[in-house]
Design a protein around this motif. Structure first.
Motif, mmCIF file in Angstrom:
data_model
loop_
_atom_site.group_PDB
_atom_site.id
_atom_site.type_symbol
_atom_site.label_atom_id
_atom_site.label_comp_id
_atom_site.label_asym_id
_atom_site.label_seq_id
_atom_site.Cartn_x
_atom_site.Cartn_y
_atom_site.Cartn_z
ATOM 1 N N GLU A 285 -9.895 -7.702 -3.269
ATOM 2 C CA GLU A 285 -9.609 -9.177 -3.404
ATOM 3 C C GLU A 285 -8.840 -9.584 -4.435
ATOM 4 O OE1 GLU A 285 -13.341 -11.307 -3.919
ATOM 5 O OE2 GLU A 285 -13.974 -9.948 -1.505
ATOM 6 N N HIS A 286 -9.017 -9.735 -5.930
ATOM 7 C CA HIS A 286 -7.319 -9.791 -6.699
ATOM 8 C C HIS A 286 -6.463 -9.765 -6.123
ATOM 9 C CE1 HIS A 286 -6.006 -10.966 -10.060
ATOM 10 N NE2 HIS A 286 -5.973 -9.926 -10.530
ATOM 11 N N ARG A 287 -5.987 -8.104 -5.382
ATOM 12 C CA ARG A 287 -4.681 -7.554 -5.053
ATOM 13 C C ARG A 287 -4.267 -8.691 -4.043
ATOM 14 N NH1 ARG A 287 -1.650 -4.204 -5.445
ATOM 15 N NH2 ARG A 287 0.146 -4.698 -3.572
ATOM 16 N N THR A 288 -5.177 -9.089 -2.904
ATOM 17 C CA THR A 288 -4.894 -10.501 -1.807
ATOM 18 C C THR A 288 -3.928 -11.087 -2.322
ATOM 19 O OG1 THR A 288 -6.289 -9.410 -0.376
ATOM 20 C CG2 THR A 288 -5.333 -11.689 0.147
ATOM 21 N N GLY A 289 -5.292 -12.067 -3.717
ATOM 22 C CA GLY A 289 -4.669 -12.687 -4.623
ATOM 23 C C GLY A 289 -3.752 -12.450 -5.211
ATOM 24 N N LEU A 290 -3.147 -11.706 -5.480
ATOM 25 C CA LEU A 290 -1.718 -11.407 -6.168
ATOM 26 C C LEU A 290 -0.386 -11.333 -5.640
ATOM 27 C CD1 LEU A 290 -2.522 -8.691 -8.841
ATOM 28 C CD2 LEU A 290 -2.020 -10.775 -9.539
ATOM 29 N N GLU A 291 -0.924 -10.754 -4.042
ATOM 30 C CA GLU A 291 0.061 -10.726 -2.844
ATOM 31 C C GLU A 291 1.155 -11.958 -2.303
ATOM 32 O OE1 GLU A 291 -1.042 -8.162 -0.280
ATOM 33 O OE2 GLU A 291 -0.136 -6.656 -1.059
ATOM 34 N N ASP A 292 -0.090 -13.071 -2.384
ATOM 35 C CA ASP A 292 0.010 -14.497 -2.143
ATOM 36 C C ASP A 292 0.892 -14.552 -3.204
ATOM 37 O OD1 ASP A 292 -1.351 -14.159 0.476
ATOM 38 O OD2 ASP A 292 -3.115 -14.882 -0.224
ATOM 39 N N ARG A 293 0.166 -14.916 -3.971
ATOM 40 C CA ARG A 293 1.673 -15.637 -5.231
ATOM 41 C C ARG A 293 2.544 -15.103 -5.273
ATOM 42 N NH1 ARG A 293 -2.189 -13.932 -10.739
ATOM 43 N NH2 ARG A 293 -0.017 -14.586 -11.573
ATOM 44 N N PRO A 304 10.051 -11.600 4.577
ATOM 45 C CA PRO A 304 9.939 -10.711 4.918
ATOM 46 C C PRO A 304 10.589 -9.247 4.272
ATOM 47 C CG PRO A 304 11.071 -12.266 6.262
ATOM 48 C CD PRO A 304 11.352 -12.784 4.721
ATOM 49 N N TRP A 305 11.162 -8.894 3.915
ATOM 50 C CA TRP A 305 12.015 -7.925 3.079
ATOM 51 C C TRP A 305 10.776 -7.136 2.171
ATOM 52 C CZ3 TRP A 305 13.787 -3.447 2.947
ATOM 53 C CH2 TRP A 305 14.146 -2.742 2.045
ATOM 54 N N ALA A 306 10.040 -8.229 1.202
ATOM 55 C CA ALA A 306 9.001 -8.018 0.859
ATOM 56 C C ALA A 306 7.986 -7.613 1.514
ATOM 57 C CB ALA A 306 8.704 -9.185 -0.757
ATOM 58 N N ARG A 307 7.167 -7.995 2.132
ATOM 59 C CA ARG A 307 6.201 -8.191 3.299
ATOM 60 C C ARG A 307 6.189 -6.804 3.458
ATOM 61 N NH1 ARG A 307 6.938 -13.853 4.995
ATOM 62 N NH2 ARG A 307 4.598 -14.989 4.581
ATOM 63 N N LEU A 308 7.450 -6.567 4.194
ATOM 64 C CA LEU A 308 8.288 -4.752 4.872
ATOM 65 C C LEU A 308 7.140 -4.015 3.408
ATOM 66 C CD1 LEU A 308 8.600 -2.661 6.713
ATOM 67 C CD2 LEU A 308 11.083 -3.318 5.975
ATOM 68 N N VAL A 309 7.636 -4.258 1.937
ATOM 69 C CA VAL A 309 8.112 -2.837 0.750
ATOM 70 C C VAL A 309 6.141 -3.525 0.576
ATOM 71 C CG1 VAL A 309 8.795 -3.103 -1.429
ATOM 72 C CG2 VAL A 309 10.070 -3.542 0.040
ATOM 73 N N LEU A 310 5.640 -4.555 0.689
ATOM 74 C CA LEU A 310 4.189 -4.600 0.418
ATOM 75 C C LEU A 310 3.222 -3.888 1.104
ATOM 76 C CD1 LEU A 310 3.170 -8.480 -1.116
ATOM 77 C CD2 LEU A 310 3.093 -5.878 -2.171
ATOM 78 N N LYS A 311 4.114 -3.458 2.727
ATOM 79 C CA LYS A 311 3.032 -2.519 3.620
ATOM 80 C C LYS A 311 3.371 -1.015 3.511
ATOM 81 C CE LYS A 311 1.017 -1.779 7.865
ATOM 82 N NZ LYS A 311 -0.274 -2.455 7.774
ATOM 83 N N LEU A 312 4.644 -0.910 3.314
ATOM 84 C CA LEU A 312 4.891 0.762 2.602
ATOM 85 C C LEU A 312 4.136 1.182 1.584
ATOM 86 C CD1 LEU A 312 8.713 0.653 3.081
ATOM 87 C CD2 LEU A 312 7.294 1.756 4.206
ATOM 88 N N ALA A 313 4.129 0.675 0.701
ATOM 89 C CA ALA A 313 3.762 0.379 -0.405
ATOM 90 C C ALA A 313 1.713 0.510 -0.169
ATOM 91 C CB ALA A 313 3.383 -0.966 -1.997
ATOM 92 N N SER A 314 1.003 -0.527 0.600
ATOM 93 C CA SER A 314 0.057 -0.067 1.557
ATOM 94 C C SER A 314 -0.252 1.024 1.917
ATOM 95 C CB SER A 314 -0.586 -1.242 1.792
ATOM 96 O OG SER A 314 0.082 -1.082 3.456
ATOM 97 N N ILE A 315 0.012 2.300 2.517
ATOM 98 C CA ILE A 315 0.565 3.364 3.501
ATOM 99 C C ILE A 315 0.906 4.322 2.516
ATOM 100 C CG2 ILE A 315 1.408 4.604 4.983
ATOM 101 C CD1 ILE A 315 2.212 2.386 6.582
#
Length: 522
Positions: A285-293, A304-315
């Motif tokens: 949950e804390h991570r979700t808040g960090l990603e929003d910030r 958009p590029w940051a969202r893609l990188v975050l998605k790759l990181a989660s994988i």
């Protein structure tokens, strides 16, 4: 063993291969590690097929052996990385080892870029399914090979010794491909994006994903302490772990569960509010808040590029433990089948004790053993015992200087590499041997290095300090995932700090202050 004019380091690699190896352990890790590293750089186009083959001359290897310690040749690693577009030798070495030993400089060789650019993208797609298939295959090998091993014949044991090596080296190869490939790339991209804003640090962005093998170990230890699972169930999942599990002559938890029982007893004393299942959910949950910030702090065009990188990181970031489990299970089969071979060699009057077999190599125990096996064992035991009386620095050029581990310095401030944020004060617990491996409430764990089996011990600590390791090391990754402040690459903390010293650890700054000494600690 190794080029004595080259730049070397034991940082990170000593997490996998701790201390002074026995000859049997080196006969697995030496050629297996050489294959793994060359195989990775071949897959990303930095090395040709001929360069990827292990050289006959040991002086050309990227792995060396110095006073019984495995080390990696940093200048050669940097040379290979300089052939890869988007990075450099200096950048890769800094990312994994936190420092540049000696006079290392990058000299990019762009002539290799076209080949690398054609091969690199496939690694993101190819490695995950290969790792998952290999994980299932080695798991089955681990279970089936250990069952009924006491009834196996000599020829069957010889086959298993080689089969265990093959599973180990292939798993280690996949581990290196993930760690130096997708894992390092995604971490680097997250770090670059973090540098564009001031709301969220890079360390915060590479943690809190859950799903790590070490996280599962911690949760199962908790469940064992609450009698939600049995000891047999725990060992059936995690029994390949143990103290300095990379050394084949050491016993794992399935062979000696005393450390598991001791840690389960310590977990039992912790309040239910520290339940790691709940803590993992809170970190998510804390991570979700960090990603929003983090996203809102970036310009809109970069999101958009940051969202893609975050998605790759989660994988990719949680995958690091998958192949690590596989190569540890391969090693665990190896230690058992080698001991079984020791039984045969004792009965054949080749050696005196089953444990002597670890002072021979794979080649020496398969087929006809050497006529002077007893003499080799005796000489190698003496050499190993001598090497264990001193240490080597974390990095050097040529031949390392011996360090007397008993020498203690009156230092009040230790500076290392920040690995996991947070500031904590507490008493030190220096853990250098299995008998030290227990923690009281609020204690700070101080170690030379850690391996995956330490995750359950790390959970009990209020902070973690390690002599060696970089921001990509196992110590740092697990500390961030567990939310524990951590400083690595301190070089001398375990030799400077004594159990009972009062410390202040700042994982964001990378500092360790010795506020007061325990009685007679210096």
């Amino acid at each position: 063993m190794g080029d004595t004019s080259a730049l070397w380091t034991v940082t990170n690699i000593q997490e996998a291969i701790p201390g002074v190896e026995t000859p049997m352990t080196w006969s697995y890790f030496g050629p297996g590690g050489e294959y793994a590293l060359r195989n990775h750089f071949h897959h990303i186009g930095a090395l040709s097929a001929s360069e990827a083959r292990t050289p006959a001359d040991r002086k050309e290897w990227i792995l060396g052996l110095f006073y019984g310690r495995c080390a990696m040749r940093v200048d050669l690693l940097g040379k290979w990385a300089d052939r890869v577009p988007g990075t450099s030798g200096e950048a890769l070495v800094m990312q994994f080892f936190s420092s540049l030993p000696g006079s290392m400089t990058s000299q990019r060789t762009r002539m290799y870029y076209p080949r690398a650019m054609a091969k690199m993208p496939t690694q993101f797609l190819a490695v995950p399914p290969l790792m998952r298939k290999n994980r299932a295959r080695v798991e089955e090998f681990w279970r089936s090979s250990l069952a009924g091993l006491d009834k196996s014949s000599r020829s069957e044991v010889e086959e298993l010794i080689e089969e265990a090596y093959n599973h180990f080296s292939l798993s280690l190869g996949l581990q290196v491909r993930l760690t130096m490939g997708a894992f390092a790339t995604v971490s680097k991209l997250l770090g670059a994006l973090a540098a564009e804003q001031s709301e969220v640090s890079a360390h915060e962005l590479v943690a809190g994903y859950g799903g790590h093998e070490e996280s599962e170990l911690v949760k199962d230890m908790w469940d064992l302490s609450r009698e939600k699972i049995t000891l047999d169930h725990f060992l059936s999942k995690h029994g390949y772990h143990g103290w300095q599990e990379g050394e084949l002559s050491n016993r794992t938890w399935r062979e000696d569960p005393s450390m598991v029982l001791a840690q389960a007893a310590a977990y039992r004393l912790r309040p239910d509010s520290e339940n790691p299942h709940d803590a993992e959910d809170r970190r998510a949950e804390h991570r979700t808040g960090l990603e929003d910030r983090f996203l809102h702090a970036l310009p809109a065009r970069r999101r958009p590029w940051a969202r893609l990188v975050l998605k790759l990181a989660s994988i990719y970031l949680p995958m690091r433990g998958i192949s690590k489990v596989s190569f540890l299970q391969g090693l665990d089969v190896a230690r058992s089948v080698v001991r079984r071979m020791g039984e045969f060699l004792v009965s054949e009057n080749v050696i005196d004790d089953i444990e002597d077999v670890f002072y021979l190599t794979r080649d020496e125990v398969i087929g006809t053993p050497p006529d002077n096996a007893r003499m080799l064992v005796h000489e190698r035991r003496e050499i190993r015992a001598r090497y264990q009386t001193f240490e080597v620095p974390d990095a050097w050029q040529g031949i390392p200087e011996q360090i007397d581990p008993s020498e203690r310095a009156a230092i009040e401030l230790i500076e290392g590499t920040p690995a996991s944020p947070g500031a904590v004060e507490g008493r030190a617990r220096v853990v250098l041997r299995p008998t030290d491996a227990h923690l009281e409430e609020g204690e700070i764990l101080v170690a030379r290095d850690t391996d995956p089996a330490w995750a359950s011990l790390m959970f009990l600590s209020s902070a973690l300090i390690a002599d060696i390791g970089g921001v990509m090391s196992h110590t740092a990754v697990v500390a961030r995932e567990l939310g524990i402040p951590c400083v690595v690459n301190t070089k001398l903390a375990s030799r400077t700090i004594s159990t009972g010293d009062l410390l202040r650890v700042d994982g964001a700054k990378g500092t360790v202050e010795i506020l007061s000494r325990a009685d007679n600690s210096l």
